[in-house]
Design an enzyme around this catalytic site. Structure first.
Site, PDB file in Angstrom:
ATOM      1  N   TYR A 148       0.832  -1.218   0.000  1.00  0.00           N
ATOM      2  CA  TYR A 148       0.000   0.000   0.000  1.00  0.00           C
ATOM      3  C   TYR A 148       0.856   1.254   0.000  1.00  0.00           C
ATOM      4  CZ  TYR A 148       0.083  -0.870   5.164  1.00  0.00           C
ATOM      5  OH  TYR A 148       0.433  -1.135   6.457  1.00  0.00           O
ATOM      6  N   LYS A 163       5.293   4.178   4.831  1.00  0.00           N
ATOM      7  CA  LYS A 163       5.994   3.179   4.000  1.00  0.00           C
ATOM      8  C   LYS A 163       6.312   3.764   2.615  1.00  0.00           C
ATOM      9  CE  LYS A 163       5.244  -0.612   6.776  1.00  0.00           C
ATOM     10  NZ  LYS A 163       6.303  -1.388   7.418  1.00  0.00           N
TER      11      LYS A 163
HETATM   12  C1  HXC Z   1      -7.162   4.762  16.498  1.00  0.00           C
HETATM   13  C2  HXC Z   1      -5.233   4.680  17.749  1.00  0.00           C
HETATM   14  C3  HXC Z   1      -5.269   3.247  17.751  1.00  0.00           C
HETATM   15  C4  HXC Z   1      -6.347   2.613  17.063  1.00  0.00           C
HETATM   16  C5  HXC Z   1      -3.524   3.903  18.849  1.00  0.00           C
HETATM   17  N1  HXC Z   1      -4.148   5.026  18.439  1.00  0.00           N
HETATM   18  N2  HXC Z   1      -4.180   2.802  18.437  1.00  0.00           N
HETATM   19  N3  HXC Z   1      -6.163   5.426  17.122  1.00  0.00           N
HETATM   20  N4  HXC Z   1      -7.269   3.414  16.446  1.00  0.00           N
HETATM   21  N5  HXC Z   1      -6.450   1.286  17.006  1.00  0.00           N
HETATM   22  C6  HXC Z   1      -3.728   6.379  18.716  1.00  0.00           C
HETATM   23  C7  HXC Z   1      -3.822   6.672  20.205  1.00  0.00           C
HETATM   24  O1  HXC Z   1      -5.152   7.007  20.564  1.00  0.00           O
HETATM   25  C8  HXC Z   1      -2.892   7.856  20.356  1.00  0.00           C
HETATM   26  O2  HXC Z   1      -3.479   9.071  19.925  1.00  0.00           O
HETATM   27  C9  HXC Z   1      -1.798   7.530  19.334  1.00  0.00           C
HETATM   28  O3  HXC Z   1      -2.368   6.602  18.419  1.00  0.00           O
HETATM   29  C10 HXC Z   1      -0.579   6.923  19.971  1.00  0.00           C
HETATM   30  O4  HXC Z   1      -1.009   5.782  20.730  1.00  0.00           O
HETATM   31  P1  HXC Z   1      -0.143   5.184  21.923  1.00  0.00           P
HETATM   32  O5  HXC Z   1      -0.750   3.904  22.309  1.00  0.00           O
HETATM   33  O6  HXC Z   1       0.068   6.241  22.951  1.00  0.00           O
HETATM   34  O7  HXC Z   1       1.240   5.018  21.180  1.00  0.00           O
HETATM   35  P2  HXC Z   1       2.383   4.026  21.412  1.00  0.00           P
HETATM   36  O8  HXC Z   1       2.318   3.367  22.744  1.00  0.00           O
HETATM   37  O9  HXC Z   1       3.583   4.755  21.059  1.00  0.00           O
HETATM   38  O10 HXC Z   1       2.077   2.886  20.321  1.00  0.00           O
HETATM   39  C11 HXC Z   1       2.334   3.057  18.970  1.00  0.00           C
HETATM   40  C12 HXC Z   1       1.271   2.309  18.141  1.00  0.00           C
HETATM   41  C13 HXC Z   1       1.167   0.861  18.614  1.00  0.00           C
HETATM   42  C14 HXC Z   1       1.663   2.380  16.675  1.00  0.00           C
HETATM   43  C15 HXC Z   1      -0.053   2.995  18.350  1.00  0.00           C
HETATM   44  O11 HXC Z   1       0.119   0.197  17.898  1.00  0.00           O
HETATM   45  C16 HXC Z   1       2.432   0.111  18.459  1.00  0.00           C
HETATM   46  O12 HXC Z   1       3.433   0.384  19.096  1.00  0.00           O
HETATM   47  N6  HXC Z   1       2.458  -0.888  17.629  1.00  0.00           N
HETATM   48  C17 HXC Z   1       3.664  -1.709  17.417  1.00  0.00           C
HETATM   49  C18 HXC Z   1       3.310  -3.056  16.945  1.00  0.00           C
HETATM   50  C19 HXC Z   1       2.522  -3.034  15.663  1.00  0.00           C
HETATM   51  O13 HXC Z   1       1.612  -2.239  15.465  1.00  0.00           O
HETATM   52  N7  HXC Z   1       2.840  -3.961  14.789  1.00  0.00           N
HETATM   53  C20 HXC Z   1       2.063  -4.103  13.621  1.00  0.00           C
HETATM   54  C21 HXC Z   1       2.917  -3.917  12.490  1.00  0.00           C
HETATM   55  S1  HXC Z   1       2.182  -4.739  11.172  1.00  0.00           S
HETATM   56  P3  HXC Z   1      -4.182  10.132  20.959  1.00  0.00           P
HETATM   57  O14 HXC Z   1      -4.625  11.217  20.052  1.00  0.00           O
HETATM   58  O15 HXC Z   1      -5.292   9.403  21.615  1.00  0.00           O
HETATM   59  O16 HXC Z   1      -3.081  10.529  21.913  1.00  0.00           O
HETATM   60  C22 HXC Z   1       2.469  -3.902   9.817  1.00  0.00           C
HETATM   61  C23 HXC Z   1       2.147  -4.697   8.627  1.00  0.00           C
HETATM   62  C24 HXC Z   1       1.744  -3.875   7.476  1.00  0.00           C
HETATM   63  O17 HXC Z   1       2.916  -2.783   9.848  1.00  0.00           O
HETATM   64  C25 HXC Z   1       1.791  -4.688   6.186  1.00  0.00           C
HETATM   65  C26 HXC Z   1       0.554  -5.423   5.787  1.00  0.00           C
HETATM   66  C27 HXC Z   1       0.640  -6.201   4.523  1.00  0.00           C
END
Ligand code: HXC
Length: 267
Positions: A148, A163
């Protein structure tokens, strides 16, 4: 013929997001090829688990606990690898953050979190690694992206923009560093069976079925399968003339499926 148990012998790789999923798969594959591996991520415990897997191959493993959003910590981590392991041959920018959300509901902080992890984090690590690689006159950088990045997908505006930025960064740096021995490429995995991707991108059974239906190969892939293509791109002997490119390992998913009359012949 390349011996896959020694292809990375005497070499050192740093893998961000190496505590799970594709990052762990690439770390293990590099170790299986005889290379030392340092994994970097936020949580110590999963990193240590990867290190134990890596050490089973009789190579050295290292663990660095840091957030790729912290440029100073990332630079210190990269410098630490060179200090402790003597060199840095490969960097894999795999750390990612993602969740599916309608763009109009995405808060500025949510946007920033994903851009910071994926785009900024990849640049911080790349910049720090390149200082050593350019001085040594060799090195290979691999960025894990998603298709994407170029075709877009609803609900992924933050991740797709990040990305897409990494793809542009890759092409730019390939032309900037091509004559100085540093290659930089992307790998674009399709739906891969990992906890992170599954929870973010196909949280329900119905989502899972829909995703599967979009893959011509009609299956998910595994971190180990993705890691084979990563190993190819990281290996100078096999991919020494490949830079600035993207290898899709997605079962043909990004080609898309235009739906017309049934052409399966009942198969
Ligand atoms: C809406 C969301 C949300 C959700 C978080 N936020 N999750 N908004 N829907 N599901 C918002 C929060 O409300 C907050 O905004 C802001 O994002 C930051 O959230 P935090 O939890 O404080 O951030 P943090 O702890 O730093 O976490 C970062 C993250 C988290 C990206 C949100 O998901 C993470 O660390 N993920 C790492 C693992 C991961 O996601 N792996 C998947 C990769 S897979 P506000 O405004 O409320 O402060 C991938 C594959 C793609 O990338 C390829 C496919 C083919």
């Amino acid at each position: 013929m390349i011996d896959r148990t020694t292809e990375f012998h005497d070499k050192v790789a740093l893998v961000t997001g190496g505590g799970s999923g594709i990052g762990r798969g690439i770390a293990e594959r590099y170790a299986a090829g005889g290379g030392d591996v340092v994994v970097l991520g936020r949580r110590q415990e999963p990193l240590e688990e990867t290190a134990r897997i890596v050490e089973k191959y009789g190579v050295r493993a290292g663990v660095v606990s840091c957030d790729v959003r912290d440029a100073a910590a990332v630079t210190e981590a990269v410098d630490g690898v060179v200090r402790d392991f003597g060199r840095l041959d490969a960097l894999v920018n795999n750390a990612a953050g993602n969740f599916v959300v309608p763009a109009e509901d995405l808060s500025p902080n949510g946007w920033k979190a994903v851009i910071d992890i994926v785009l900024n984090g990849s640049f911080y690590a790349t910049r720090a690694a390149a200082q050593h690689m350019l001085a040594a006159g060799s090195g290979s950088i691999l960025n894990v992206i998603a298709s994407y990045a170029w075709h877009g997908h609803p609900g992924t505006v933050h991740s797709a923009a990040a990305k897409g930025g990494v793809l542009a960064m890759t092409r730019t740096l390939a032309s900037e560093w091509g004559g100085r021995g540093v290659r930089i490429n992307c790998i674009s995995p399709g739906p891969t069976e990992t906890e992170g991707a599954g929870a973010a991108l196909w949280p329900t059974e119905e989502d899972r079925r829909r995703v599967l239906g979009s893959v011509p190969a009609q299956r998910f892939t595994s971190p180990a399968e993705v890691a084979e293509s990563a190993a190819f791109l990281l290996d100078d002997r096999r991919a020494g003339y490949v830079t600035g490119d993207v290898l899709s390992v997605d079962g043909g998913q990004w080609l898309g499926k235009a739906v017309y009359a049934d052409s399966s012949g009942g198969r």
